[in-house]
Design an enzyme around this catalytic site. Structure first.
Site, short mmCIF file in Angstrom:
data_model
loop_
_atom_site.label_atom_id
_atom_site.label_comp_id
_atom_site.label_asym_id
_atom_site.label_seq_id
_atom_site.Cartn_x
_atom_site.Cartn_y
_atom_site.Cartn_z
N THR A 1 26.64 15.57 20.04
CA THR A 1 26.47 17.03 19.91
C THR A 1 27.76 17.75 19.55
O THR A 1 28.83 17.43 20.06
CB THR A 1 25.96 17.59 21.26
OG1 THR A 1 24.79 16.87 21.64
CG2 THR A 1 25.65 19.07 21.18
N GLY B 1 23.12 20.69 17.62
CA GLY B 1 22.57 20.22 18.89
C GLY B 1 21.28 19.48 18.59
O GLY B 1 21.27 18.27 18.34
N SER B 2 20.16 20.23 18.55
CA SER B 2 18.87 19.62 18.21
C SER B 2 18.93 18.99 16.82
O SER B 2 18.37 17.92 16.59
CB SER B 2 17.76 20.69 18.24
OG SER B 2 17.68 21.26 19.53
N GLN C 1 9.69 27.78 46.68
CA GLN C 1 8.67 28.71 47.17
C GLN C 1 8.21 28.30 48.58
O GLN C 1 8.04 29.13 49.46
CB GLN C 1 7.48 28.71 46.19
CG GLN C 1 6.50 29.83 46.39
CD GLN C 1 7.12 31.20 46.07
OE1 GLN C 1 8.12 31.29 45.36
NE2 GLN C 1 6.53 32.24 46.63
N GLY D 1 10.53 29.21 51.20
CA GLY D 1 10.73 30.65 51.35
C GLY D 1 12.20 31.01 51.17
O GLY D 1 12.89 30.41 50.33
N GLU E 1 19.51 15.38 25.98
CA GLU E 1 18.95 14.24 25.23
C GLU E 1 17.66 14.64 24.50
O GLU E 1 16.70 13.87 24.43
CB GLU E 1 18.77 13.02 26.14
CG GLU E 1 20.11 12.61 26.73
CD GLU E 1 20.20 11.20 27.24
OE1 GLU E 1 19.46 10.34 26.74
OE2 GLU E 1 21.02 10.97 28.12
N THR F 1 15.61 18.57 23.63
CA THR F 1 14.88 19.59 24.40
C THR F 1 13.38 19.27 24.41
O THR F 1 12.90 18.42 23.65
CB THR F 1 15.07 20.98 23.75
OG1 THR F 1 14.50 20.93 22.42
CG2 THR F 1 16.53 21.37 23.65
N GLU G 1 11.10 21.07 23.19
CA GLU G 1 10.56 21.37 21.85
C GLU G 1 10.77 20.16 20.93
O GLU G 1 9.87 19.79 20.17
CB GLU G 1 11.26 22.62 21.27
CG GLU G 1 10.91 23.94 21.95
CD GLU G 1 11.61 24.15 23.29
OE1 GLU G 1 12.52 23.37 23.64
OE2 GLU G 1 11.24 25.10 24.01
C1 FAD Z 1 25.00 19.10 30.93
C2 FAD Z 1 24.84 18.60 29.54
C3 FAD Z 1 25.22 17.31 29.22
C4 FAD Z 1 25.13 16.84 27.90
N1 FAD Z 1 25.60 15.59 27.60
C5 FAD Z 1 25.69 15.22 26.29
C6 FAD Z 1 26.34 14.01 25.92
O1 FAD Z 1 26.81 13.26 26.77
N2 FAD Z 1 26.45 13.71 24.60
C7 FAD Z 1 25.94 14.52 23.63
O2 FAD Z 1 26.07 14.18 22.47
N3 FAD Z 1 25.28 15.67 23.95
C8 FAD Z 1 25.17 16.04 25.25
N4 FAD Z 1 24.55 17.22 25.59
C9 FAD Z 1 24.00 18.05 24.53
C10 FAD Z 1 22.48 18.17 24.56
O3 FAD Z 1 21.90 16.99 24.12
C11 FAD Z 1 22.11 19.40 23.71
O4 FAD Z 1 22.49 20.53 24.47
C12 FAD Z 1 20.64 19.46 23.36
O5 FAD Z 1 20.28 18.43 22.48
C13 FAD Z 1 20.24 20.81 22.73
O6 FAD Z 1 21.13 21.19 21.73
P1 FAD Z 1 21.74 22.69 21.77
O7 FAD Z 1 22.27 22.90 23.14
O8 FAD Z 1 22.69 22.83 20.64
O9 FAD Z 1 20.51 23.65 21.58
P2 FAD Z 1 19.88 24.11 20.16
O10 FAD Z 1 19.66 22.94 19.29
O11 FAD Z 1 20.70 25.24 19.62
O12 FAD Z 1 18.47 24.66 20.61
C14 FAD Z 1 18.28 25.99 21.14
C15 FAD Z 1 16.78 26.20 21.33
O13 FAD Z 1 16.12 26.12 20.05
C16 FAD Z 1 15.09 25.12 20.10
N5 FAD Z 1 14.98 24.47 18.80
C17 FAD Z 1 15.96 23.91 18.05
N6 FAD Z 1 15.45 23.36 16.96
C18 FAD Z 1 14.11 23.55 16.98
C19 FAD Z 1 13.01 23.23 16.13
N7 FAD Z 1 13.18 22.54 15.02
N8 FAD Z 1 11.76 23.62 16.51
C20 FAD Z 1 11.56 24.29 17.67
N9 FAD Z 1 12.56 24.63 18.51
C21 FAD Z 1 13.81 24.27 18.18
C22 FAD Z 1 15.54 24.16 21.18
O14 FAD Z 1 14.45 23.42 21.70
C23 FAD Z 1 16.12 25.12 22.21
O15 FAD Z 1 15.10 25.69 22.98
C24 FAD Z 1 24.60 17.68 26.90
C25 FAD Z 1 24.19 18.99 27.23
C26 FAD Z 1 24.33 19.46 28.51
C27 FAD Z 1 23.94 20.87 28.81
#
Ligand code: FAD
Length: 387
Positions: A133, A138-139, A343, A346, A370, A372, A374
């Protein structure tokens, strides 16, 4: 569109029960007493991780010849669930160490890389991190921007990673970077980095809502020199490798979720037998009983989906859809379970003296990390519609 049919035994073998009992005992005696200490301080529980290494729980999927336990995903899920019942954040760290960084080297590394890196990771001497990431990707993981340019006998990495689990404490890191921009996802490669390499800068450790004992950190690469022999597999194979690693990782996040939901349920069952209102125990109110019944049914269903994905993975069968279903269902029922548990408690559910407050905070990561919810739905639908 066909239903997946697979025969599997839902009973654990004697060896699996023994592993489960060992980790259950460890979680109760060594982790439960210190949960809030690590949650409050956000300190990484290094000593607990070292002890988990000594017990063989940091090399679960690694063959014995490299110092691992040589087990499969059923055992992996069982171990992660047991820790998750007590502390989801340590469970997440154990899942990430085993399922991401260590597993990437184990599955796709060459013999020299496996011999060099795996023994220290399986023993807990070193912690693994895995960086896919970035702030811009991200996604859409394939949209990453970190580059790796070949210069003689090494690569030069430039860019950054966000949300890297164990970015601060990890000493062996697997990092995905672009080696050929013109090839898109097929131009992404994976590299093994070591802490202390020139140009590897450990950035901000995130201050998080939950999973606070698990270290999450930004990394920057400024002309970071990585020996060419640290390329994993061939150039251009990194994205496919990462997707395969995530498929297994999702089973482990499903297992953290099952553990968390079970932990919330068990705490609730205990509490309703103690707390009295209107002269009756809470357990006597049908509205409360219904909540417990739903939580229990959901936990069982999530555990079965997780186990099914684990069995398929162990058998070498395609399990992309099944792992996504397990991760999606388990994380969403865990969210409901944590909410219902607060809940049921309480006002006391809102207070840090009771375990459900932490479950409620920790659980949110599970529908995000890993992939979302979605993205899991996209993966499942893509599989259904592929013909
Ligand atoms: C505590 C923590 C530990 C993590 N550890 C690691 C790690 O070790 N290594 C690593 O590589 N990553 C890691 N991550 C990253 C994690 O995998 C990403 O945060 C996750 O994949 C989502 O990416 P983003 O946060 O950029 O959200 P975004 O991709 O910006 O998504 C934002 C929203 O848009 C939605 N969305 C995006 N694209 C679409 C689509 N095509 N259709 C519908 N909805 C969509 C998403 O579902 C979400 O609700 C970690 C994250 C956290 C918070």
């Amino acid at each position: 569109m066909e239903n997946t049919t697979i025969n599997f035994n839902t009973e654990l073998t004697e060896e699996q029960i023994s592993i489960r009992d060992t980790i259950r005992e460890f979680a109760e005696s060594k982790i439960r007493p210190v949960i809030m200490e690590f949650d409050e301080s956000q300190e990484f529980p290094m000593e607990i991780m070292r002890q988990l290494g000594e017990l063989g729980f940091l090399g679960i999927l690694v063959p014995e010849e490299y110092g691992g336990a040589g087990l499969g995903y059923i055992e992996f899920a069982t171990i992660i669930e047991e820790i998750g019942k007590v502390d989801p954040s340590i469970s997440l760290s154990v899942a990430a160490h085993n399922g991401l960084g260590t597993n990437h080297i184990c599955r796709f590394g060459n013999e020299t890389q496996k011999k060099k890196y795996l023994p220290d990771l399986t023993s807990g001497k070193k912690i693994a991190a895995w960086g896919l990431t970035e702030s811009v990707s991200g996604s859409d993981a394939g949209g990453l921007r970190t580059t790796a340019e070949k210069k003689g006998d090494h690569y030069v990495l430039n860019g950054s990673k966000t949300f890297t689990t164990h970015g601060t404490v990890g000493e062996t890191l697997v990092i995905m970077a672009i080696t050929d921009k013109s090839k898109g996802k097929k131009g992404i490669s994976a590299f093994i980095l070591e802490k202390g390499m020139e140009g590897l800068i450990v950035g901000k450790k995130e201050n998080k809502l939950g999973m606070r004992a698990s270290d999450t950190t930004q990394l920057t690469f400024e002309n970071c020199k990585v020996p060419a022999e640290n390329l994993i597999g061939e150039e251009g194979e990194g994205f496919i490798q990462a997707m395969k690693i995530l498929e297994g990782g999702r089973i482990s996040i499903a297992a953290v979720s099952v553990g968390l939901a079970q932990g919330a349920l068990s705490a609730s069952v205990k509490y309703v037998g103690e707390r009295k209102q209107f002269g009756k125990h809470l357990s006597e109110f049908q509205a409360i009983q219904f909540k417990l019944a739903d939580m229990s049914m959901n936990v069982e269903a999530a555990r079965l989906l997780t186990l099914r994905a684990a069995v398929m993975k162990d058998k070498g069968q395609p399990n992309t859809k099944e792992a996504a279903m397990a991760k999606l269902f388990a994380s969403e029922i865990a969210e409901k379970a944590a909410n219902e548990a607060v809940q049921i408690f309480g006002g006391y559910g809102f207070i840090k003296d009771y375990p459900v407050e932490k479950f409620y905070r920790d659980v949110k990561l599970l529908t995000i990390g890993e992939g979302t919810s979605e993205i899991q739905r996209i993966v499942i639908a893509r599989d259904l519609l592929k013909d």
